[in-house]
Design an enzyme around this catalytic site. Structure first.
Site, short mmCIF file in Angstrom:
data_model
loop_
_atom_site.label_atom_id
_atom_site.label_comp_id
_atom_site.label_asym_id
_atom_site.label_seq_id
_atom_site.Cartn_x
_atom_site.Cartn_y
_atom_site.Cartn_z
CD GLU A 109 0.43 13.27 -30.48
OE1 GLU A 109 -0.13 13.08 -31.57
OE2 GLU A 109 1.65 13.53 -30.39
CD GLU A 141 8.52 18.73 -33.86
OE1 GLU A 141 9.09 18.05 -32.98
OE2 GLU A 141 8.16 18.26 -34.96
CE LYS A 196 3.84 11.47 -30.49
NZ LYS A 196 4.20 11.19 -31.89
#
Length: 506
Positions: free
Chosen positions: A329, A275, A332
């Site tokens: 998102e 990531e 989230k």
């Protein structure tokens, strides 16, 4: 996915890319550098797996990481040759770590049922377990070994790697890199983990977020250093022990990881960055979570990975990286920045156009291959007028359609006329992202601004896609000429003065 769990940037795109071709059994260091993308699902309107895969194919993304092993996604990815990392969520670790049969059933259901039609290359066992779920630390390595044993019994152990992503917060004293070491209290877990990775020819997965390092440094880490921007040699960070210079935070953290492993006598385990990214929006206390910074970081990261320079400690050794992440998102939990790491919105529109010239990768323009250049929302009207004057003068575009009585005259506003002029210039220069700036008052969009009988260049397909050209740009004081745009329209007079810029990106 601890505080590091978020992803990328905002308003437009060009795309991502990929460089890869070796056997799926080879570790990244042997395969060559590649860029992948994480696929999160915390969206109120999550696209269907077939839509996700269509987007991946349109963008020529050949490596993805899933945070689970969703059967719908695995079926949709079948026969695409897209290489997939699947994950065991943290809440399933306990059962898999305590039971060989549970691990075997998981592998049977999520791997064997889909492989080899779906090219699964690795299994991520949990994510940032040691920091986000410390109580599970004692069973983490057992879970990894149980999964590996299940693969071994199916003769897949050499084709599918097993590892677990770690947070860089486990590495203490990360600078200078040569002094870095893992939190010693976790050595009872980290040492057997590294021993397993070495014995199975796997890689250490690590999540690298210069954004958080920058935010938490209280000004010690310069923004340009975090963003991969060029900095003069005298501003580079120097490891006093090795005298190695570091021009960016990413390389420094990857090398700190190498040194931390070497401190424990593990020197041949490759690093895979699972990531990395930069948020495109943030709350008032995150002023550097901006569209431009996200674009800059990810564009520079992609080029840096694909140019195969490696890091100062391991020059020429690929540090393949997965960008966090494919979509913004909106559901989230957490702050605005937590929701704003995506390259795309849920409808497939790019959040921004990545600047990937000379990256060596394969790109796509966007899902429809149509982008437009329009006035940025909230742009200063005087600056818009100046940019409009320039586009219809030194910019040498045909502004006759926005003369009174012509198709694009209405609505009679600076914004509407600037939209037409900006888009025409953008397509006249081959859809080059640098051509859509106009001193910050323009930006690229995938929304067609055509209206009625006023058809914009992007809709007509007038762009010179693939053409490399020098571009012109207005000077900061382009209003100083005092020449009004209406004079350009009525007289058709073009200034011979142009400011030639090299097509170069941050």
């Amino acid at each position: 996915m601890a505080p590091h769990l978020h992803l990328l940037l905002p308003h437009f795109l060009v795309s991502l890319l990929v460089l890869t071709s070796a056997s799926s059994s080879a570790p990244p260091a042997d395969e060559g550098a590649f860029i992948g993308v994480n696929i999160g699902t915390d969206l109120s309107d999550m696209p269907h797996p077939t839509q996700v895969v269509a987007l991946l194919k349109a963008q020529q993304i050949r490596h993805v990481r899933l945070y689970d092993a969703d059967p719908g996604m695995l079926i949709a990815l079948a026969n695409t040759k897209i290489k997939v990392i699947i994950s065991i969520p943290n809440d399933q670790l306990l059962g898999i770590g305590q039971s060989n049969s549970t691990a075997a059933n998981w592998v049977k259901r999520n791997v064997i049922a889909h492989y080899p039609a779906t090219t699964i290359t690795a299994i991520s066992v949990g994510s940032e377990v040691l920091t986000s779920l410390p109580n599970a630390a004692p069973i983490l390595v057992n879970a990894i070994k149980n999964v590996h044993s299940a693969l071994l019994s199916s003769n897949l152990d050499r084709l599918i790697k097993v590892s677990t992503p770690l947070s860089t917060s486990l590495i203490l004293d990360p600078f200078p890199p040569s002094q870095a070491f893992f939190n010693r209290s976790l050595n009872p877990v980290i040492v057997p983990l590294l021993s397993f990775l070495q014995s199975t020819n796997s890689y250490l997965m690590i999540n690298v977020y210069p954004y958080y390092d920058y935010m938490q440094s209280n000004g010690v880490i310069p923004l340009d250093y975090a963003l991969f921007k060029p900095i003069p040699p005298n501003k580079e960070a120097v490891d006093a022990n090795t005298l190695v210079h570091y021009s960016n935070a990413f390389d420094a953290m990857v090398d700190a990881t190498y040194f931390a492993m070497a401190y424990l006598n593990f020197t041949n385990i490759p690093v895979l960055v699972t990531e990395s990214g930069w948020p495109s929006k943030g709350e008032s206390n995150e002023p550097d979570a901006t569209l431009d910074n996200a674009n800059t970081y990810n564009s520079n990261l992609i080029r840096h990975v694909l140019n195969k320079t490696g890091t100062p400690k391991r020059p020429g050794i690929a540090v393949s990286t997965y960008i966090y992440e494919l979509y913004n998102e909106d559901t989230k939990a957490g702050s605005l920045s937590e929701k704003s790491w995506g390259l795309f919105n849920a409808n497939g529109d790019p959040v921004y156009i990545l600047r990937l010239t000379d990256s060596g990768g394969v790109l796509a323009n966007d899902t429809t291959n149509q982008t437009y250049c329009t006035a940025r929302e909230g742009a200063d009207p005087k600056m818009l007028q100046a940019a409009l004057d320039w586009a219809c003068g030194p910019g040498k575009i045909d502004c006759s359609p926005i003369k009174q009585g012509e198709a694009c005259y209405e609505p009679d506003s600076v914004i509407a006329h600037a939209n037409y002029a900006f888009d025409t210039y953008y397509h006249q220069t081959g859809n080059n992202p640098d051509a859509c700036d106009f001193n910050g008052v323009a930006s690229i969009t995938t929304t067609d601004p055509s209206h009625g009988s006023c058809v914009f260049a992007g809709s007509r397909g007038d762009g010179k896609n693939g053409t490399t050209v020098n571009i012109t740009a207005p000077s900061a004081n382009s209003t100083s000429s005092g020449i009004r745009s209406d004079l350009y329209y009525s007289r058709g007079i073009w200034s011979i003065l142009t400011v030639i810029l090299n097509v170069a990106f941050l």
